[in-house]
Motif scaffolding. Sequence first.
Motif, PDB file in Angstrom:
ATOM      1  N   MET A  86       0.489  -1.286  -0.351  1.00 42.58           N
ATOM      2  CA  MET A  86      -0.549  -0.741   0.315  1.00 42.58           C
ATOM      3  C   MET A  86       0.582   1.258   0.154  1.00 42.58           C
ATOM      4  O   MET A  86       0.440   2.627  -1.005  1.00 42.58           O
ATOM      5  N   ALA A  87       2.114   0.830   0.693  1.00 45.72           N
ATOM      6  CA  ALA A  87       2.831   2.823   1.076  1.00 45.72           C
ATOM      7  C   ALA A  87       3.645   2.526  -0.653  1.00 45.72           C
ATOM      8  O   ALA A  87       3.447   4.316  -0.622  1.00 45.72           O
ATOM      9  N   GLU A  88       4.329   1.648  -1.725  1.00 46.96           N
ATOM     10  CA  GLU A  88       4.359   1.686  -2.743  1.00 46.96           C
ATOM     11  C   GLU A  88       3.695   2.157  -3.556  1.00 46.96           C
ATOM     12  O   GLU A  88       3.329   3.465  -4.206  1.00 46.96           O
ATOM     13  N   TYR A 105      21.099   3.491   2.153  1.00 46.77           N
ATOM     14  CA  TYR A 105      21.091   3.638   0.250  1.00 46.77           C
ATOM     15  C   TYR A 105      22.104   5.074  -0.130  1.00 46.77           C
ATOM     16  O   TYR A 105      21.845   6.374  -0.435  1.00 46.77           O
ATOM     17  N   PRO A 106      23.764   5.108  -0.438  1.00 43.47           N
ATOM     18  CA  PRO A 106      24.086   5.445  -0.929  1.00 43.47           C
ATOM     19  C   PRO A 106      24.135   6.160  -1.743  1.00 43.47           C
ATOM     20  O   PRO A 106      24.551   7.790  -2.249  1.00 43.47           O
ATOM     21  N   THR A 107      23.657   5.515  -2.676  1.00 40.75           N
ATOM     22  CA  THR A 107      23.296   6.132  -4.040  1.00 40.75           C
ATOM     23  C   THR A 107      22.425   7.564  -4.115  1.00 40.75           C
ATOM     24  O   THR A 107      22.017   9.157  -4.857  1.00 40.75           O
ATOM     25  N   ALA A 108      21.435   7.993  -2.427  1.00 44.04           N
ATOM     26  CA  ALA A 108      20.520   9.059  -2.765  1.00 44.04           C
ATOM     27  C   ALA A 108      21.472  10.091  -2.703  1.00 44.04           C
ATOM     28  O   ALA A 108      22.698  10.397  -2.131  1.00 44.04           O
ATOM     29  N   ASN A 109      21.067  11.739  -3.020  1.00 42.23           N
ATOM     30  CA  ASN A 109      22.476  12.922  -2.887  1.00 42.23           C
ATOM     31  C   ASN A 109      21.911  13.089  -1.440  1.00 42.23           C
ATOM     32  O   ASN A 109      20.507  13.264  -0.955  1.00 42.23           O
ATOM     33  N   LYS A 145      14.427   2.343  -4.677  1.00 43.77           N
ATOM     34  CA  LYS A 145      15.117   2.035  -5.832  1.00 43.77           C
ATOM     35  C   LYS A 145      13.411   2.089  -7.020  1.00 43.77           C
ATOM     36  O   LYS A 145      13.679   2.442  -8.180  1.00 43.77           O
ATOM     37  N   LYS A 146      11.974   2.284  -6.549  1.00 45.32           N
ATOM     38  CA  LYS A 146      11.400   2.174  -7.149  1.00 45.32           C
ATOM     39  C   LYS A 146      11.005   3.607  -7.837  1.00 45.32           C
ATOM     40  O   LYS A 146      10.995   3.592  -9.122  1.00 45.32           O
ATOM     41  N   LEU A 147      11.394   3.986  -6.905  1.00 40.97           N
ATOM     42  CA  LEU A 147      10.882   5.953  -7.113  1.00 40.97           C
ATOM     43  C   LEU A 147      12.452   6.228  -8.278  1.00 40.97           C
ATOM     44  O   LEU A 147      12.142   6.793  -9.134  1.00 40.97           O
ATOM     45  N   GLU A 148      13.448   5.944  -8.292  1.00 41.88           N
ATOM     46  CA  GLU A 148      14.913   5.940  -9.078  1.00 41.88           C
ATOM     47  C   GLU A 148      14.561   5.558 -10.587  1.00 41.88           C
ATOM     48  O   GLU A 148      14.450   5.746 -11.014  1.00 41.88           O
ATOM     49  N   GLU A 149      13.862   4.094 -10.238  1.00 40.07           N
ATOM     50  CA  GLU A 149      13.549   3.301 -11.415  1.00 40.07           C
ATOM     51  C   GLU A 149      12.421   4.661 -12.555  1.00 40.07           C
ATOM     52  O   GLU A 149      12.517   3.976 -13.558  1.00 40.07           O
ATOM     53  N   ASN A 150      11.298   5.025 -11.296  1.00 37.34           N
ATOM     54  CA  ASN A 150      10.817   5.788 -12.449  1.00 37.34           C
ATOM     55  C   ASN A 150      11.256   7.160 -12.536  1.00 37.34           C
ATOM     56  O   ASN A 150      10.502   8.286 -12.838  1.00 37.34           O
ATOM     57  N   GLY A 151      13.113   7.814 -12.727  1.00 34.07           N
ATOM     58  CA  GLY A 151      13.925   9.243 -12.765  1.00 34.07           C
ATOM     59  C   GLY A 151      13.209   9.717 -11.827  1.00 34.07           C
ATOM     60  O   GLY A 151      13.857  10.693 -12.386  1.00 34.07           O
TER      61      GLY A 151
END
Lengths: 415, 415
Positions: A239-241, A296-300, A277-283
């Motif tokens: 649900m959250a996702e 989650y090191p890829t975050a700014n 990850k799902k957010l990132e996959e959507n750009g």
Amino acid sequence: MSEVVLKGKAAKKASYLMTGVTTEEKNEALALIAEQLIMDQEMLLIENERDLAAGKEKGLSDAVLDRIMLNQERIKGIAAAIHQVIELHDPIGETLESINKENGLNIEKKRVPIGVVGIIYEARPNVTVDAATLTLKTGNVVILRGSSSAKNSNIALISSIHRALERSALPVNAVQLIEDTSRETARELFRLNDYLDVLIPRGGKNLIDTVVREATVPVIETGAGNCHIFIDKTAEKEMAEQIVLNAKLQRPSVCNAIESLLIDPEWFRQHGSDLLKKLEENGVQIYADGQIREAYPTANQATEEDWSSEYLGLSISVKLVDTVEEAIGHINQYGTRHSESIITENSKHAEMFLQHVDAAAVYHNASTRFTDGFEFGYGAEIGISTQKLHARGPMGLAALTSSKFQIKGSGQIRN
Amino acid sequence: MSEVVLKGKAAKKASYLMTGVTTEEKNEALALIAEQLIMDQEMLLIENERDLAAGKEKGLSDAVLDRIMLNQERIKGIAAAIHQVIELHDPIGETLESINKENGLNIEKKRVPIGVVGIIYEARPNVTVDAATLTLKTGNVVILRGSSSAKNSNIALISSIHRALERSALPVNAVQLIEDTSRETARELFRLNDYLDVLIPRGGKNLIDTVVREATVPVIETGAGNCHIFIDKTAEKEMAEQIVLNAKLQRPSVCNAIESLLIDPEWFRQHGSDLLKKLEENGVQIYADGQIREAYPTANQATEEDWSSEYLGLSISVKLVDTVEEAIGHINQYGTRHSESIITENSKHAEMFLQHVDAAAVYHNASTRFTDGFEFGYGAEIGISTQKLHARGPMGLAALTSSKFQIKGSGQIRN
């Protein structure tokens, strides 16, 4: 006398004529406008083409040019929208309160038009027609001030509306456009207290901030949306996702899209990386606090500015919060009082959130994207108010009305 | 940081604590305030005496000194008024709309406090307590700014209120007074958009005009009253006389007293001199147009200024008007949108008047003096709004509230 004052005077005069018109006369006028726009579409497209050519020359972005652009289909859409307004219930004349006093006085609070409504807005020419028809439907008179980039289109639309009004029972001056789009005319409108009962800005944050700062006439602030979702410890993963992806991605450029995620640390440990990850996959670009970046090191790295940013695009700020109280505190500090949602299976936390978050719309287990006049069933939307007076949240026709006490007696005097 | 900003910040913080308090807790706090004022009356009278002494030295008029003056009886009256507020129904939490959508979303529009209310007012120290208790009852936090002439009285009243709040479940900062009564603090309040949700001026025309002109925070204008009575051809002589004398004389200094009479020429020929004589016998100065002076030469010549004057005293302007349309036109041109009355036995004329006169309260065959929160049965009055947004006419507790949409879902997202 300046254009603004002249049109202000004419509007006030027209507003007194409007107090006598019936629902049927208003609907008839609206139907005539819809008809006239279709009849005039060739002229409208020629004038719109002039705006587009000028815009291209000035180097306006494709997105802005698209907002200005009219075509046959869009004009058909505008006419169809007018027929939807015709179908709406006319709120004018409704009795809001009825008080019978012991001395025989009958006091009725009646819904009446506001009077003269000013609307100041940006590129889209469809707002010209939309604003005109909603104000007419509620018995108001409107003074429109659009932007220079749609000037020819707006003048053409107004001349078409005037041709329709000439054939109607409504005064032609019920709809007027300020043709001079210089800053000076905007400033005059801000201070037109003698003729304007309310000014509604429709557009970006800069326009709204300027109006709030400079206007002495009453304003309805249709504000920016720095909206949050708080994912509580007991939130269901799926649900959250779904809600987060919908609220961020379904239409990122609008005010009820989310800009910020607050997450319970335990939920984050279990499901956080999957969600980001799902957010990132959507750009989506992620701006996160230090704790999140460890996992989650890829975050700014988020800065203080991120917490108060309305990105209106594919970016999101993310922060861990330890308690629902902390989430509420963060939202009340950085939010813009628009739309805020909690995702939780804990009904106590949900109640706390709904009660203590200070916003026009507060949600439990749903997407913030529902904050919308059509979604709420009002059949129209003048805008979404983020102020607390008069109207808050999506504004339907009732937001364009005022009230008046009518008192009937038989000689009563006060002791 | 200035006093205004510091207190603004503290008020905002307190407003978040107020979202959790119950009706019982609010009423208990109000009872404690009433009790404390009686307990502290000796101190209150000493501080009030300082204001009176300073006022005499400054040469304030007896009327102003009387407004500032407290005594045992007045303090008892203030405490009794608080108990009336306790008895009022608490509007907070009411459900104003309930929408069940097909997708299962439940949308409820709830009544909530506005948040931080600013009140700027003149001499009377009873307004300090009145404004504080009405805002507390509605779950709001208040920032008060009184005038220098009642400064010591106001500081004493607030310290008494604070002692009571310390013993209550409400935050002490729910009521704060700006002690610096310089113009600068007023100007700061006008622009305290970060902390103030609304500013309500209570006082004379100058104060209200300044607030409207300079404030960028939302304002509720509680305006002046240039109120009219129109005596139509078919008005009953005795009824017209009684209503006019009541509306002019029962309390000439208030906003809902009449300032202007419009009279049908035929009615005037038959009964006009009798009416004007009765007014004069009661000490009223008459300012009349030329036609009236021909028949009633002792009247003074009215100038253009008289038609827009709110005398607030024993003067009245009088004019002949040929038709109900002319009366409506005159009122819409010169009136201040407060209270207007027609006296007639012609129901068509009455309907026209009630529909087309643009005012907060319009009367048929009754005195304008009824425009009042207590007379309308609201049990309280924050003021009488002459603007069209948010609240119009006498404002009861509901005028100090806003709304908020609470939406409950089970995972709904927007398509």
